[in-house]
Design an enzyme around this catalytic site. Structure first.
Site, mmCIF file in Angstrom:
data_model
loop_
_atom_site.group_PDB
_atom_site.id
_atom_site.type_symbol
_atom_site.label_atom_id
_atom_site.label_comp_id
_atom_site.label_asym_id
_atom_site.label_seq_id
_atom_site.Cartn_x
_atom_site.Cartn_y
_atom_site.Cartn_z
ATOM 1 C CD1 TRP A 1 -0.159 19.843 41.536
ATOM 2 C CD2 TRP A 1 -1.448 21.313 40.450
ATOM 3 N NE1 TRP A 1 -0.930 19.143 40.632
ATOM 4 C CE2 TRP A 1 -1.732 20.010 39.954
ATOM 5 C CE3 TRP A 1 -2.145 22.402 39.922
ATOM 6 C CZ2 TRP A 1 -2.675 19.779 38.952
ATOM 7 C CZ3 TRP A 1 -3.082 22.169 38.925
ATOM 8 C CH2 TRP A 1 -3.337 20.879 38.446
ATOM 9 C CG ASP B 1 -3.536 23.770 46.129
ATOM 10 O OD1 ASP B 1 -4.428 22.965 46.490
ATOM 11 O OD2 ASP B 1 -3.130 23.863 44.961
ATOM 12 C CE LYS C 1 -5.939 15.097 42.218
ATOM 13 N NZ LYS C 1 -6.526 16.281 41.563
#
Length: 355
Positions: free
Chosen positions: A88, A162, A186
């Site tokens: 990511w 993030d 999530k």
């Protein structure tokens, strides 16, 4: 999603609190949704202990969208430093190159993204507009157990994190953060909602090319209502915030309680893997994720049999990401300890029957 939240949403599906409407039918500017939005923001601020000088923004576009929106708002046309720790953060760095000079301050690529580079080794430029890191890498199973103190490293740059995949699983040290963003899907709600928590002084510096709907100052000035917000996602996340605030564990409540549960769940699974020669986790012990546990079978020819048996046992979505292979257990907030116990019991039985 917590089962209690899903049941409450189901009960309110056709008629939200006597309004005669489903949340999905409401005007986003009606008084009913105004109540939902205000409560969600208040609960999230309390849940995450967000200081008053930070704005909470409800946006769209997901974490990938924020990879562009953050540099459009914060780079000011200058260089930005990235800490590469897995899939990511690699994507974040690549996307930012479209809008600014995106540099790599540190990387763990040399060891296959299995450990975290020590902050003391990071090469942060004195001209960096901000420093970006992914605090939990879902695919690689790496997590920062403590956020770096950039000031102690001699940098005045704000830290951008993030925290998509572990938001609300542990407290956040806001004294070390300038901006945090994450997709809700999530730990907080359904896909489609993005949470941004941004410090006051970072507003108002967007590049001219930044779309108005993605300008943080515009979004903040309009209380996340500049364009039509993801109303259903905010409602569902709001119910989850309330559920999280109500959780207790060992005398603790809210996030502190969830952290203790997450520690216990992760320890149970990692301890079993480490005690077996049949399974393997390759991530350095000091940065293993509590949310995402990748593991491998010593004999990978048994992968299909393992996954087939898992499905039969009601254990789903255990196949690892295609870029790394193996298995991955994602044990987010709503996964109870009993779910991890069921996985460990299955892994133990599969090992027993295949040695």
């Amino acid at each position: 999603m917590p089962e209690a939240v899903l049941r409450q949403a189901a009960a309110e599906m056709l008629d939200w609190r006597g309004s005669g409407m489903s949340v999905m039918e409401m005007s986003h500017r009606g008084k009913e949704f105004g109540v939902i939005l205000a409560q969600a923001e208040s609960d999230l601020r309390a849940l995450l202990a967000v200081p008053a000088h930070f704005h909470i923004l409800f946006m769209q576009g997901g974490g990938l969208g924020e990879n562009a929106i953050v540099p459009l708002n914060l780079s000011r046309g200058g260089p930005v430093d990235f800490v590469i720790t897995g899939s990511w953060s690699i994507k974040s760095h690549k996307e930012a190159q479209r809008y600014c000079a995106a540099r790599i301050a540190a990387s763990n690529a040399a060891d296959g993204h299995l450990s975290l580079p020590e902050p003391a080794t990071w090469q942060i430029g004195g001209d960096a507009a901000y420093v970006h890191l992914c605090s939990n890498e879902t695919i690689n199973g790496i997590e920062f157990q403590q956020l770096p103190d950039l000031a102690a490293l001699g940098s005045k740059a704000p830290l951008v994190i993030d925290f998509s995949s572990h938001v609300a699983s542990r407290p956040v040290d806001w004294s070390r953060v300038g901006l945090a963003f994450g997709g809700a899907q999530k730990n907080l709600g359904p896909a489609g909602l993005t949470i941004v928590v941004v410090r006051d002084d970072l507003l108002g510096h967007a590049l001219e090319i930044c779309p108005s709907a993605f300008n943080y100052k515009t979004v903040a000035d309009n209380q996340s209502m500049y364009n039509t917000p993801p109303t259903w996602g905010i409602y569902m996340a709001g119910l989850t915030f309330q559920w999280l605030r109500e959780q207790t564990e060992g005398g603790l409540t809210g996030i502190e309680a969830m952290e203790q549960r997450n520690i216990a769940k992760a320890r149970l699974l990692y301890d079993f893997i480490d005690g077996s020669s049949f399974y393997l986790n390759k991530v350095a012990a000091n940065c293993r994720s509590r949310m995402n546990v990748p593991f491998f079978l010593a004999d990978e020819s048994r992968n299909d049999a393992f996954l087939s048996g898992a499905r039969t046992a009601g254990l789903l979505q255990l196949k690892g990401h295609k870029s790394v292979g193996g298995m991955r257990a994602s044990i987010y907030n709503a996964m109870p300890l009993e779910g991890v116990q069921a996985l460990v019991n299955y892994m133990r039985e599969f090992e027993r029957s295949h040695v």
